[in-house]
Design a protein around this motif. Structure first.
Motif, PDB file in Angstrom:
ATOM      1  N   THR A 258       0.863  -1.184   0.000  1.00 43.12           N
ATOM      2  CA  THR A 258       0.000   0.000   0.000  1.00 43.12           C
ATOM      3  C   THR A 258       0.902   1.238   0.000  1.00 43.12           C
ATOM      4  O   THR A 258       2.099   1.149  -0.242  1.00 43.12           O
ATOM      5  N   THR A 259       0.296   2.374   0.301  1.00 36.55           N
ATOM      6  CA  THR A 259       1.074   3.613   0.336  1.00 36.55           C
ATOM      7  C   THR A 259       2.200   3.517   1.365  1.00 36.55           C
ATOM      8  O   THR A 259       1.975   3.102   2.506  1.00 36.55           O
ATOM      9  N   ALA A 260       3.390   3.884   0.950  1.00 32.92           N
ATOM     10  CA  ALA A 260       4.557   3.771   1.828  1.00 32.92           C
ATOM     11  C   ALA A 260       4.444   4.755   3.000  1.00 32.92           C
ATOM     12  O   ALA A 260       4.232   5.954   2.784  1.00 32.92           O
ATOM     13  N   PRO A 261       4.603   4.275   4.231  1.00 37.02           N
ATOM     14  CA  PRO A 261       4.541   5.162   5.411  1.00 37.02           C
ATOM     15  C   PRO A 261       5.881   5.882   5.620  1.00 37.02           C
ATOM     16  O   PRO A 261       6.694   5.502   6.465  1.00 37.02           O
ATOM     17  N   ILE A 262       6.105   6.927   4.860  1.00 37.97           N
ATOM     18  CA  ILE A 262       7.423   7.575   4.837  1.00 37.97           C
ATOM     19  C   ILE A 262       7.807   8.122   6.208  1.00 37.97           C
ATOM     20  O   ILE A 262       8.963   7.978   6.648  1.00 37.97           O
ATOM     21  N   ASP A 263       6.866   8.747   6.906  1.00 37.80           N
ATOM     22  CA  ASP A 263       7.181   9.299   8.231  1.00 37.80           C
ATOM     23  C   ASP A 263       7.608   8.206   9.208  1.00 37.80           C
ATOM     24  O   ASP A 263       8.578   8.357   9.965  1.00 37.80           O
ATOM     25  N   GLU A 264       6.879   7.091   9.193  1.00 44.66           N
ATOM     26  CA  GLU A 264       7.211   5.977  10.083  1.00 44.66           C
ATOM     27  C   GLU A 264       8.553   5.357   9.679  1.00 44.66           C
ATOM     28  O   GLU A 264       9.365   4.983  10.540  1.00 44.66           O
TER      29      GLU A 264
ATOM     30  N   THR B  99      12.562   9.254  -0.555  1.00 43.91           N
ATOM     31  CA  THR B  99      11.715   9.928  -1.539  1.00 43.91           C
ATOM     32  C   THR B  99      10.881   8.892  -2.281  1.00 43.91           C
ATOM     33  O   THR B  99      11.283   7.734  -2.426  1.00 43.91           O
ATOM     34  N   GLU B 100       9.716   9.336  -2.746  1.00 45.92           N
ATOM     35  CA  GLU B 100       8.875   8.456  -3.561  1.00 45.92           C
ATOM     36  C   GLU B 100       9.560   8.181  -4.891  1.00 45.92           C
ATOM     37  O   GLU B 100      10.284   9.022  -5.424  1.00 45.92           O
ATOM     38  N   PHE B 101       9.301   7.004  -5.426  1.00 49.69           N
ATOM     39  CA  PHE B 101       9.941   6.591  -6.666  1.00 49.69           C
ATOM     40  C   PHE B 101       8.868   6.204  -7.681  1.00 49.69           C
ATOM     41  O   PHE B 101       8.528   5.044  -7.846  1.00 49.69           O
ATOM     42  N   GLY B 102       8.320   7.219  -8.334  1.00 49.97           N
ATOM     43  CA  GLY B 102       7.335   6.968  -9.383  1.00 49.97           C
ATOM     44  C   GLY B 102       5.910   6.827  -8.898  1.00 49.97           C
ATOM     45  O   GLY B 102       4.976   7.231  -9.580  1.00 49.97           O
ATOM     46  N   SER B 103       5.696   6.237  -7.724  1.00 50.88           N
ATOM     47  CA  SER B 103       4.351   6.059  -7.172  1.00 50.88           C
ATOM     48  C   SER B 103       4.431   6.127  -5.656  1.00 50.88           C
ATOM     49  O   SER B 103       5.508   6.054  -5.069  1.00 50.88           O
ATOM     50  N   SER B 104       3.268   6.235  -5.025  1.00 47.21           N
ATOM     51  CA  SER B 104       3.240   6.425  -3.572  1.00 47.21           C
ATOM     52  C   SER B 104       3.585   5.158  -2.800  1.00 47.21           C
ATOM     53  O   SER B 104       3.872   5.226  -1.606  1.00 47.21           O
ATOM     54  N   ASP B 105       3.563   3.995  -3.464  1.00 47.70           N
ATOM     55  CA  ASP B 105       3.857   2.743  -2.760  1.00 47.70           C
ATOM     56  C   ASP B 105       5.315   2.304  -2.920  1.00 47.70           C
ATOM     57  O   ASP B 105       5.694   1.243  -2.410  1.00 47.70           O
ATOM     58  N   GLU B 106       6.107   3.111  -3.612  1.00 50.32           N
ATOM     59  CA  GLU B 106       7.498   2.737  -3.848  1.00 50.32           C
ATOM     60  C   GLU B 106       8.405   3.911  -3.472  1.00 50.32           C
ATOM     61  O   GLU B 106       8.130   5.055  -3.837  1.00 50.32           O
ATOM     62  N   VAL B 107       9.462   3.620  -2.732  1.00 55.28           N
ATOM     63  CA  VAL B 107      10.347   4.676  -2.251  1.00 55.28           C
ATOM     64  C   VAL B 107      11.800   4.280  -2.492  1.00 55.28           C
ATOM     65  O   VAL B 107      12.125   3.109  -2.701  1.00 55.28           O
TER      66      VAL B 107
END
Length: 323
Positions: free
Chosen positions: A57-63, A80-88
């Protein structure tokens, strides 16, 4: 093709001064951006580590950032996000101290409890290797420019060679300024795009120069500016179709090729635009500014033809035994 067929010469050289002002402004702006922002060297050149992580699902960047900050290996890591919100992408400016340490395993341990994910890519480049790649990249650019200078000088003459090099420096400077302004990572893909730009721009310039030389040799005109206008107009259909075709292909790569190919495609997009522009409004006017004289060129051609005719006459006499 009839739509792109031009019968009346365009007054390109009449706008050369205005074009020169635009080029100077763009180059100065590019150098100003490079001086203030600089280039954002990627792992290929600066060294470091890249870990690509994909979540269900959407990557929890803050966590993720909190988890990574708790591990000293990931100090000052950027996420940083890599193309989509579920990939960093996790970027580290350092590499792991031991070759036996698997940064992928460390990442899995650090991110436990943040959700379902997989580590898709791990790239590690040491600082020494990065410096070597950067130096070799600069050498490749310089060797390419020197080779182009020699080739064009041999095929045409020194004014054409200098004009082509000025156009190439113009194109690369503006492309680098755009790369710096956009903040994309400068890696081997960007270097490949710049080298591709050199070849693309030179090819377009050579075609224009071929038509200009042909026009100088065959036209009854003695005013260089008018000959250039006629010659460039004759290549305009080819230039328009080729540039548009290439532009739309690269634009498709930029829009749908994914995050990895973005730096390459972006650099080429800028390069195609400025390369097409420079072949007409930068390289061609320089021939006039360097004092290329059509009458003197015709005299050189006449003397060359006379020498060739004399050599042929002497060869025939030698073969017939008459000397």
């Amino acid at each position: 093709m009839e739509f792109f067929k031009y019968t009346k010469p365009f007054g390109f050289m009449g706008k050369s001064k205005f074009a020169a002002i635009i080029s100077i402004v763009m180059i100065l702006a590019s150098y100003a951006v490079l001086a203030t922002k600089g280039l954002n060297y990627g792992v290929d050149f600066a060294g470091g580590t890249i870990v690509q992580v994909k979540y269900d699902t959407t990557a929890p960047i803050d966590e993720m950032r909190k988890k990574l900050d708790a591990n000293e290996v990931f100090n000052n890591a950027s996420i940083t996000e890599f193309g989509s919100s579920d990939e960093v992408v996790i970027r580290l400016k350092t590499t792991t101290a031991s070759v036996t340490t698997d940064i992928g395993d460390l990442t899995r341990q650090a991110l436990q409890g943040t959700g379902n994910y997989e580590v898709r890519r791990v790239d590690i480049v040491g600082p020494k290797v990065g410096n070597e790649l950067r130096e070799k990249g600069i050498k490749a650019m310089l060797l390419a420019i020197i080779g182009i200078l020699v080739y064009v000088a041999f095929r045409f003459e020194w004014r054409f060679a200098v004009a082509s090099i000025v156009a190439l420096i113009h194109d690369v400077s503006i492309a680098l300024g755009a790369v710096s302004l956009s903040g994309i990572d400068v890696n081997l893909d960007v270097l490949a795009a710049l080298l591709t730009l050199l070849g693309y721009s030179l090819n377009d310039t050579i075609i224009v120069f071929d038509r200009i030389r042909e026009g100088i040799e065959t036209s009854k005109q003695t005013v260089l500016g008018e000959i250039i206008d006629e010659s460039v107009t004759r290549t305009l259909a080819r230039t328009t179709l080729t540039s548009l075709t290439t532009f739309f292909v690269v634009l498709t790569l930029f829009m749908f090729g994914g995050e990895i190919i973005h730096p390459f495609a972006f650099t080429l997009l800028v390069g195609i635009i400025v390369g097409t522009y420079s072949s007409i409004f930068v390289a061609s006017p320089i021939l006039m500014w360097f004092g290329f004289n059509v009458k003197n060129y015709h005299e050189k051609l006449a003397q060359k033809a006379k020498r060739e005719a004399e050599k042929e006459r002497m060869r025939q006499q030698f073969e017939s035994g008459v000397m």
